[in-house]
Design an enzyme around this catalytic site. Structure first.
Site, short mmCIF file in Angstrom:
data_model
loop_
_atom_site.label_atom_id
_atom_site.label_comp_id
_atom_site.label_asym_id
_atom_site.label_seq_id
_atom_site.Cartn_x
_atom_site.Cartn_y
_atom_site.Cartn_z
N CYS A 142 0.88 -1.18 0.00
CA CYS A 142 0.00 0.00 0.00
C CYS A 142 0.91 1.22 0.00
CB CYS A 142 -0.95 -0.02 1.19
SG CYS A 142 -0.17 -0.02 2.81
N GLY A 143 0.60 2.23 0.78
CA GLY A 143 1.44 3.42 0.82
C GLY A 143 2.54 3.34 1.86
#
Length: 453
Positions: free
Chosen positions: A410-411
Site C-alpha cells: 500500500c502506501g
C-alpha cells in the site's frame, strides 16, 4: 464573524469537523457532533457552558450522531430537518425556519444533494450572516458525494447538489463556510489542511463552484467519487431511528484465553490492533490486522463484521478505552472484549501463532505485487506489472486469486498488512508485506512508476 466564538472539533481519523458555538449566556450550540462527545464536553466545560442545542445538518452515514445522547442526558434541544423523519423527539425544521439562540439566530437552508433532507444552517448575528454550517453540501474546495442513497438516485442528487451550491454562493463573500466533511473523509473532500473557508474564497477557488454549467458540475462530481466503507449504508438508518444512549463509557472487558477460544468457536472475529511489525512477528491465526491509528474507525467499519462479536488483541501501549470509543462512534457496539495477555497468553496456553514476512523494496523479486490502495492512488503511480484490488474489495475476491508467492503493498504498510490477514483467512500462504510504499521502490530501483490504470 468577529463576535462569534466558534470552536471546531476536528476528528482527524474520519476527516470531519463538528462545531461548538458559545452563545454568550452560559449555553452552547453544537453542530454535527458524533456519539464520541468527549471533545464537545471538554470544550463546553472549559467555558462553563451547558449544551442547549444540537443541530444535525443531515442523516450522517460515517458516524453515529451524538445529538440524541445529549438530549437524553443533558436536555439538549435537537434541531434537524423535518424531512428526515427521525423517530425521536426533535425540532423539525424546513427551509427558512429560524431558531432563536438568545441573541444569535439559526436559519435553516434546504441544500439537498449529499442527502435528500440535507439542511445548511446560517448563523445570524442580528441581521448579519456570520457563517454557514454547510455539512455535506459546500466543502472546502469540493462538495460531498451524492451516491450514498442508491445508484439510481446518484445523478439526480448531484443535480440537486449543484443547485444547493449555487444557492450558497449567493451569500455575501465574507460569510464563513463551516463544513462537516474535510480532508480524509470518505464522504469526499480533496487533500488539504484547510477545514473552514469563506463564500468568497470558495467562489474563487472551488472548481465545482466554477463549473461552466450543471452538466459539467455533475460530470466533475461523479467523476471524483471513489469507494466508501459499507457501514455508510447502515448508519443513515441508525441515525434516523435514533442512536443508542450510552449508560457508561465504552470499554474492552478482559477475556481469558478460554473465553476467547469459546467466542471464536461460536463465530467471533479477532481484530489485532497492534503495529505492523508486531503483527508480522506473531499473531493468532485468522486474526484481522487493523493497526490502531487515526483512521482505525474507518477501516474497522470497512473490514470487520458488525454482526459478529469482535475480540481485540492490542499492544501494551494502546489505550483500550480509545479503541472502544473509535468503534462505538461508528456503531460497532459488538466489542466482546480484549484477549488478556495478548498473543503471549495465547501461545502459553498451548495454541499456535503464525507470522507474516516483512520485506523491503530492495528485496522484491519475481513475486506477484498486489497493490491494495484506492483506485485513485493506484492510477497516480504504481509498480510496473502490479495487480490492483482495493482493500475494501479484497475479502470478496480473495478466493479468486491464484495461490502464488505474493507481496502485498500500500502506501506505508498498514493497509497491506490488513490485506495479508484477509488473504491468510482465505487460505493463501507464501505472503509478504512491503514495509514501505511505491516511492521506496523508486528510490532503490531508480525506475519510474506507471501512472495508468
Amino acid at each position: 464573524m468577529t463576535g462569534i466564538d466558534l470552536v471546531p472539533l476536528v476528528d482527524e481519523g474520519l476527516g470531519n469537523s463538528a462545531y461548538l458555538v458559545d452563545l454568550g449566556d452560559g449555553r452552547a450550540l453544537v453542530v454535527d457532533v458524533s456519539l464520541d462527545l468527549r471533545g464537545a464536553w471538554r470544550a463546553a466545560r472549559r467555558r462553563g457552558l451547558t449544551v442547549a442545542f444540537a443541530a444535525d445538518t443531515h442523516l450522517h452515514a460515517d458516524f453515529v450522531s451524538g445529538a440524541r445522547h445529549l438530549a437524553a442526558t443533558e436536555g439538549t434541544q435537537i434541531l434537524a430537518s423535518a424531512a428526515g423523519h427521525r423517530e425521536f423527539t426533535h425540532t423539525g425544521l424546513r427551509d427558512g425556519d429560524e431558531v432563536d439562540l438568545g441573541g444569535l439566530r439559526l436559519r435553516a437552508l434546504a441544500t439537498p444533494g449529499h442527502t435528500h433532507e440535507h439542511l445548511s444552517f446560517l448563523l445570524l448575528d442580528g441581521d448579519a450572516p456570520a457563517g454557514v454550517f454547510t455539512g455535506g453540501s459546500l466543502l472546502v474546495g469540493s462538495a460531498a458525494r451524492t451516491d450514498l442513497v442508491s445508484a439510481e438516485q446518484t445523478e439526480d442528487l448531484a443535480r440537486q447538489q449543484y443547485a444547493s451550491l449555487q444557492r450558497l454562493a449567493t451569500l455575501p463573500d465574507e460569510v464563513g463556510v463551516w463544513p462537516t466533511h474535510g480532508a480524509g473523509s470518505f464522504c469526499s473532500a480533496p487533500p488539504g489542511t484547510e477545514r473552514t473557508s469563506t463564500i468568497g474564497r470558495e467562489k474563487a477557488g472551488n472548481p465545482l463552484l466554477r463549473a461552466k454549467n450543471e452538466d459539467g458540475f455533475v460530470a466533475d462530481l461523479l467523476g471524483s467519487l471513489g469507494s466508501f466503507p459499507p457501514y455508510f449504508l447502515r448508519l443513515i438508518e441508525v441515525n434516523r431511528r435514533g442512536s443508542v444512549v450510552l449508560d457508561t463509557d465504552p470499554a474492552l472487558p478482559p477475556l481469558d484465553v478460554g473465553a476467547v477460544q469459546s467466542l471464536l468457536t461460536d463465530g467471533a472475529q479477532l481484530v489485532d490492533t497492534r503495529s505492523v511489525p508486531e503483527f508480522a512477528a506473531g499473531h493468532v491465526p485468522g486474526a484481522l490486522s487493523i493497526p490502531f491509528r487515526p483512521v482505525f474507525a474507518s477501516w474497522l467499519g470497512w473490514l470487520a463484521p458488525h454482526d459478529r462479536p469482535l475480540v481485540i488483541v492490542r499492544g501494551a501501549d494502546q489505550d483500550p478505552a480509545e479503541i472502544a470509543w473509535q468503534a462505538t462512534k461508528i456503531g460497532y457496539t459488538n466489542l466482546a472484549g480484549e484477549l488478556t495477555g495478548g498473543v503471549d497468553a495465547w501461545t502459553a496456553a498451548g495454541h499456535s501463532a503464525t507470522s507474516t514476512r516483512l520485506v523491503r523494496a530492495g528485496q522484491l523479486g519475481r513475486e506477484r505485487i498486489l497493490d491494495i490502495r484506492q483506485t485513485a492512488e493506484f492510477a497516480a503511480g504504481h509498480l510496473p506489472g502490479a495487480t490492483h484490488i482495493e482493500l475494501g474489495e479484497l475479502a470478496e475476491r480473495a478466493g479468486d486469486l491464484s495461490r502464488e508467492p505474493t507481496v502485498v503493498m500500500c502506501g506505508h504498510g498498514e493497509r497491506a498488512m490488513g490485506a495479508a490477514s484477509l488473504l491468510e483467512q482465505a487460505g493463501h500462504r507464501d505472503l509478504a508485506v512491503l514495509d514501505g510504499g511505491p516511492q521506496d521502490w523508486v528510490t532503490v530501483s531508480g525506475r519510474s512508476l506507471e501512472s495508468r490504470t
